[in-house]
Design a protein around this motif. Sequence first.
Motif, mmCIF file in Angstrom:
data_model
loop_
_atom_site.group_PDB
_atom_site.id
_atom_site.type_symbol
_atom_site.label_atom_id
_atom_site.label_comp_id
_atom_site.label_asym_id
_atom_site.label_seq_id
_atom_site.Cartn_x
_atom_site.Cartn_y
_atom_site.Cartn_z
ATOM 1 N N PRO A 46 0.839 -1.202 0.000
ATOM 2 C CA PRO A 46 0.000 0.000 0.000
ATOM 3 C C PRO A 46 0.881 1.262 0.000
ATOM 4 N N PRO A 47 0.422 2.310 -0.659
ATOM 5 C CA PRO A 47 1.225 3.550 -0.683
ATOM 6 C C PRO A 47 1.314 4.176 0.703
ATOM 7 N N TYR A 48 2.418 4.828 0.946
ATOM 8 C CA TYR A 48 2.640 5.502 2.218
ATOM 9 C C TYR A 48 1.799 6.775 2.289
ATOM 10 N N GLY A 49 1.659 7.450 1.148
ATOM 11 C CA GLY A 49 0.819 8.641 1.065
ATOM 12 C C GLY A 49 1.465 9.914 1.585
ATOM 13 N N PHE A 50 2.789 10.013 1.482
ATOM 14 C CA PHE A 50 3.486 11.217 1.961
ATOM 15 C C PHE A 50 3.137 12.407 1.067
ATOM 16 N N LEU A 51 2.809 13.519 1.686
ATOM 17 C CA LEU A 51 2.619 14.756 0.944
ATOM 18 C C LEU A 51 2.978 15.926 1.832
ATOM 19 N N VAL A 52 3.329 17.010 1.189
ATOM 20 C CA VAL A 52 3.610 18.256 1.911
ATOM 21 C C VAL A 52 2.322 19.073 1.856
ATOM 22 N N PRO A 53 1.634 19.227 2.999
ATOM 23 C CA PRO A 53 0.367 19.963 2.973
ATOM 24 C C PRO A 53 0.581 21.423 2.568
ATOM 25 N N SER A 54 -0.332 21.919 1.763
ATOM 26 C CA SER A 54 -0.310 23.322 1.295
ATOM 27 C C SER A 54 0.974 23.663 0.544
ATOM 28 N N LEU A 55 1.545 22.697 -0.168
ATOM 29 C CA LEU A 55 2.812 22.939 -0.865
ATOM 30 C C LEU A 55 2.707 24.094 -1.853
ATOM 31 N N GLY A 60 4.282 29.397 -3.169
ATOM 32 C CA GLY A 60 3.914 30.719 -3.687
ATOM 33 C C GLY A 60 4.345 31.832 -2.757
ATOM 34 N N PHE A 61 4.118 31.647 -1.466
ATOM 35 C CA PHE A 61 4.532 32.658 -0.492
ATOM 36 C C PHE A 61 6.049 32.811 -0.483
ATOM 37 N N LEU A 62 6.757 31.691 -0.540
ATOM 38 C CA LEU A 62 8.227 31.747 -0.561
ATOM 39 C C LEU A 62 8.735 32.414 -1.830
ATOM 40 N N ARG A 126 -3.858 42.682 12.279
ATOM 41 C CA ARG A 126 -4.899 43.187 13.176
ATOM 42 C C ARG A 126 -6.195 42.384 13.051
ATOM 43 N N PHE A 127 -6.558 41.989 11.828
ATOM 44 C CA PHE A 127 -7.802 41.248 11.610
ATOM 45 C C PHE A 127 -7.593 39.728 11.599
ATOM 46 N N ASN A 128 -6.358 39.287 11.893
ATOM 47 C CA ASN A 128 -6.035 37.862 11.975
ATOM 48 C C ASN A 128 -6.458 37.098 10.714
ATOM 49 N N GLU A 129 -6.091 37.625 9.542
ATOM 50 C CA GLU A 129 -6.429 36.970 8.283
ATOM 51 C C GLU A 129 -5.529 35.769 8.070
ATOM 52 N N LEU A 130 -6.135 34.670 7.637
ATOM 53 C CA LEU A 130 -5.409 33.421 7.413
ATOM 54 C C LEU A 130 -5.597 32.965 5.974
ATOM 55 N N SER A 131 -4.630 32.195 5.475
ATOM 56 C CA SER A 131 -4.753 31.621 4.137
ATOM 57 C C SER A 131 -5.771 30.492 4.167
ATOM 58 N N TYR A 132 -6.212 30.071 2.990
ATOM 59 C CA TYR A 132 -7.265 29.069 2.911
ATOM 60 C C TYR A 132 -6.746 27.651 2.714
ATOM 61 N N GLY A 133 -5.464 27.429 2.745
ATOM 62 C CA GLY A 133 -4.904 26.102 2.499
ATOM 63 C C GLY A 133 -5.123 25.151 3.662
ATOM 64 N N ILE A 134 -4.586 23.937 3.505
ATOM 65 C CA ILE A 134 -4.676 22.932 4.559
ATOM 66 C C ILE A 134 -4.024 23.461 5.833
ATOM 67 N N ILE A 135 -2.895 24.129 5.664
ATOM 68 C CA ILE A 135 -2.229 24.796 6.783
ATOM 69 C C ILE A 135 -2.613 26.272 6.720
ATOM 70 N N ALA A 136 -3.308 26.738 7.718
ATOM 71 C CA ALA A 136 -3.737 28.138 7.755
ATOM 72 C C ALA A 136 -2.562 29.015 8.178
ATOM 73 N N ILE A 137 -2.026 29.743 7.218
ATOM 74 C CA ILE A 137 -0.859 30.603 7.463
ATOM 75 C C ILE A 137 -1.349 32.037 7.653
ATOM 76 N N PRO A 138 -0.921 32.707 8.711
ATOM 77 C CA PRO A 138 -1.294 34.121 8.864
ATOM 78 C C PRO A 138 -0.761 34.931 7.675
ATOM 79 N N LEU A 139 -1.643 35.637 7.001
ATOM 80 C CA LEU A 139 -1.257 36.352 5.786
ATOM 81 C C LEU A 139 -0.296 37.503 6.039
ATOM 82 N N TRP A 140 -0.225 37.982 7.267
ATOM 83 C CA TRP A 140 0.679 39.094 7.526
ATOM 84 C C TRP A 140 2.138 38.666 7.351
#
Length: 183
Positions: A46-55, A60-62, A126-140
């Motif tokens: 069976p596959p291990y299923g490794f993935l990098v969430p929100s890659l 894109g941010f990087l 100030r408004f605590n905006e987060l990205s919509y990916g699997i990992i919610a990254i603070p947009l600031w």
Amino acid sequence: MRKILNGLYGAAEWLAMAALCAIAVLVFAQVMGRVVDTVLGLFGLPPYGFLVPSLAEIAGFLLVGASFMALAGSLRGGAQIRVTLGLAAMPEGMRRVAEVFVLLVGAALAGFFFYYAAKLALDSHRFNELSYGIIAIPLWIPQAVMALGIGIFAVALLDDLFAALTGRSPSYLATEDGAAEEV
């Protein structure tokens, strides 16, 4: 002061390089996970299923961070695209006036962009905006890196503007002249 500014430009270039290396490492890890899953499948496991969430989002941010942090270094190194055909046809005095004008407009635009990019990052914090990916990254965070990069670029433009106003060659012209001598 020159040593401090060169250190600032160098640090920004290193941060840009680190962001690009982080993208490469993350993508390599994702690809290797898929390769391992394929090899496991060939052996009936069976596959291990490794993935990098929100890659895609993290990469894109990087990439945005790397692009903006590299602006000052690429200007100082003469690596940015400039239209020199018109400048080459101008007499020396007129060319210097044109260089000063372009640097002044560029510094003003970069300062304007820096102000609003920093304001955007502060509002996102100030408004605590987060990205919509699997990992919610603070947009600031990516917005602050973008603002910092454009701020350092504005400083580099002001640095070259000061050099042009005091009769010295801007950094990008010194690099162009050195490259022309090598050819």
